[in-house]
Design an enzyme around this catalytic site. Structure first.
Site, short mmCIF file in Angstrom:
data_model
loop_
_atom_site.label_atom_id
_atom_site.label_comp_id
_atom_site.label_asym_id
_atom_site.label_seq_id
_atom_site.Cartn_x
_atom_site.Cartn_y
_atom_site.Cartn_z
N HIS A 188 -9.06 -0.51 2.75
CA HIS A 188 -9.40 -1.07 1.44
C HIS A 188 -10.85 -1.56 1.43
O HIS A 188 -11.59 -1.34 0.47
CB HIS A 188 -8.49 -2.26 1.09
CG HIS A 188 -7.03 -1.94 1.02
ND1 HIS A 188 -6.12 -2.42 1.91
CD2 HIS A 188 -6.33 -1.19 0.12
CE1 HIS A 188 -4.91 -1.99 1.59
NE2 HIS A 188 -5.01 -1.23 0.51
N MET A 238 -2.79 -2.61 -3.85
CA MET A 238 -1.56 -3.41 -3.92
C MET A 238 -1.62 -4.56 -2.92
O MET A 238 -0.59 -5.16 -2.59
CB MET A 238 -0.34 -2.53 -3.68
CG MET A 238 -0.21 -1.45 -4.76
SD MET A 238 1.46 -0.86 -4.99
CE MET A 238 1.80 -0.18 -3.39
N GLY A 239 -2.82 -4.85 -2.40
CA GLY A 239 -2.98 -5.98 -1.50
C GLY A 239 -2.58 -5.68 -0.07
O GLY A 239 -2.44 -4.51 0.31
N ALA A 240 -2.38 -6.75 0.72
CA ALA A 240 -2.20 -6.62 2.18
C ALA A 240 -3.39 -5.81 2.70
O ALA A 240 -3.24 -4.77 3.35
CB ALA A 240 -0.87 -5.98 2.55
N ASN A 256 -8.99 -2.62 6.69
CA ASN A 256 -10.33 -2.04 6.65
C ASN A 256 -10.44 -0.78 5.78
O ASN A 256 -11.54 -0.40 5.39
CB ASN A 256 -10.85 -1.76 8.07
CG ASN A 256 -11.26 -3.06 8.75
OD1 ASN A 256 -11.52 -4.06 8.06
ND2 ASN A 256 -11.31 -3.05 10.07
N SER A 314 -1.02 -0.67 4.69
CA SER A 314 -0.40 -1.99 4.54
C SER A 314 0.99 -2.00 5.16
O SER A 314 1.50 -3.05 5.54
CB SER A 314 -0.29 -2.35 3.06
OG SER A 314 -1.56 -2.29 2.46
N LYS A 349 -6.52 8.73 1.97
CA LYS A 349 -5.20 8.45 2.59
C LYS A 349 -4.07 8.86 1.64
O LYS A 349 -3.05 9.37 2.06
CB LYS A 349 -5.15 6.96 2.92
CG LYS A 349 -3.79 6.40 3.23
CD LYS A 349 -3.43 6.73 4.64
CE LYS A 349 -2.15 6.09 5.13
NZ LYS A 349 -1.25 5.56 4.16
#
Ligand code: AMP
Length: 277
Positions: A35, A28-30, A33, A184, A147
């Protein structure tokens, strides 16, 4: 890095890669590390790596949370470019959803345990969007973080029930040096709240060190109390669960994972740790 916003253009581009393995990292972006570790893992095992950034409205049960979700797209593109990700898929909501869509898949109790109790319909929304993204990208492997442990099991079950030909891969949790799981949502934490948030990983560690299969109930209660007594932390749950089913762990459960969710100020955080492998 190639960037696509429509499914048609992405499909056209990907059609040239048939016969190659494709690793897919939905986000979902933002990006942080955590991701980027998924991207690195995907790069190790695939010819082409695709990341998606899509803040999926159907998995939010709180419209304020959806509105406030961070969307730093220019920074994200810079990070993905630096990480040498091959493709970014970044669609608008209307590219993914028609006005009147219905989705429901029965995955049994898994949907209603833990996160499911506190975020009703959340996992239906997650399955709906992952199903759509898999249908567009048609990857060889999908990379998901530990996570979101329950999310991984939900997606794995959806893949099995829908007979989708993709291999789900779970990657370890990335943490800051002080133990805080990267998220995020951490950018919403004030410096004081960030300190308070360390109680989650500290409590998980304490349970891991003190784990004793004969003592699951009292460990769980003690951990919850530890969180309740931590300044600025309002725990929702702390549970020791079977790592395959997420049903409550018993004395003879082979894989045990400790999972927790808590509010720190206005921010809801989740974390988990395998305490018996
Ligand atoms: P999100 O953007 O929060 O939907 O997360 C996208 C993917 O990144 C999911 O598979 C998450 O489980 C994974 N992820 C998020 N945070 C971390 C982390 N700290 N370590 C590893 N994976 C993560």
């Amino acid at each position: 890095m190639k960037i696509f916003t429509t499914r048609k253009d992405l499909r056209k581009y990907l059609s040239a890669f048939s016969g190659n393995s494709v690793g897919f990292v939905p986000t979902m972006g933002a990006l942080h590390n955590g991701h980027l570790a998924l991207i690195t893992q995907a790069q190790k095992n695939n010819d082409l790596v695709i990341c998606s950034i899509f803040v999926n409205p159907t998995q939010f049960n709180d419209s304020k949370d959806l509105e406030n979700y961070p969307r730093p797209i220019a920074d994200d593109i810079a990070k993905l470019t630096q990480a040498k990700c091959d493709v970014l898929f970044h669609p608008e909501v209307l590219e993914i959803y028609d006005d009147n869509e219905h989705w429901h898949l029965n995955i049994g109790e898994l949907e209603h345990l833990l996160e499911g109790k506190f975020r009703p319909e959340h996992y239906q929304g997650v399955m709906q969007v992952v199903y759509k993204l898999l249908d567009i990208v048609k990857p060889t492997r999908i990379y998901l973080g530990q996570k979101d442990y329950q999310q991984y099991l939900v997606v794995k079950q959806m893949i099995a029930l829908k007979h989708i030909s993709v291999e789900p891969v779970m990657c370890p949790i990335q943490r800051d040096d002080d133990g805080l799981a990267l998220s995020s949502r951490n950018i919403h934490l004030s410096p004081a709240e960030r300190q308070h948030a360390l109680a989650l990983s500290k409590t998980l560690n304490w349970v891991k060190v003190n784990f004793n299969a004969g003592n699951i109930d009292s460990l769980q209660r003690h951990a919850f109390t530890m969180l309740q007594q931590s300044p600025g932390v309002d725990p929702e749950y702390f549970e020791l669960a079977d790592g395959q089913t997420l049903l409550p762990a018993k004395a003879d459960t082979k894989n045990v994972v400790a999972l927790t969710a808590a509010r720190v100020g206005a921010t809801r955080l989740i974390d988990n740790m395998v305490v018996k492998a």
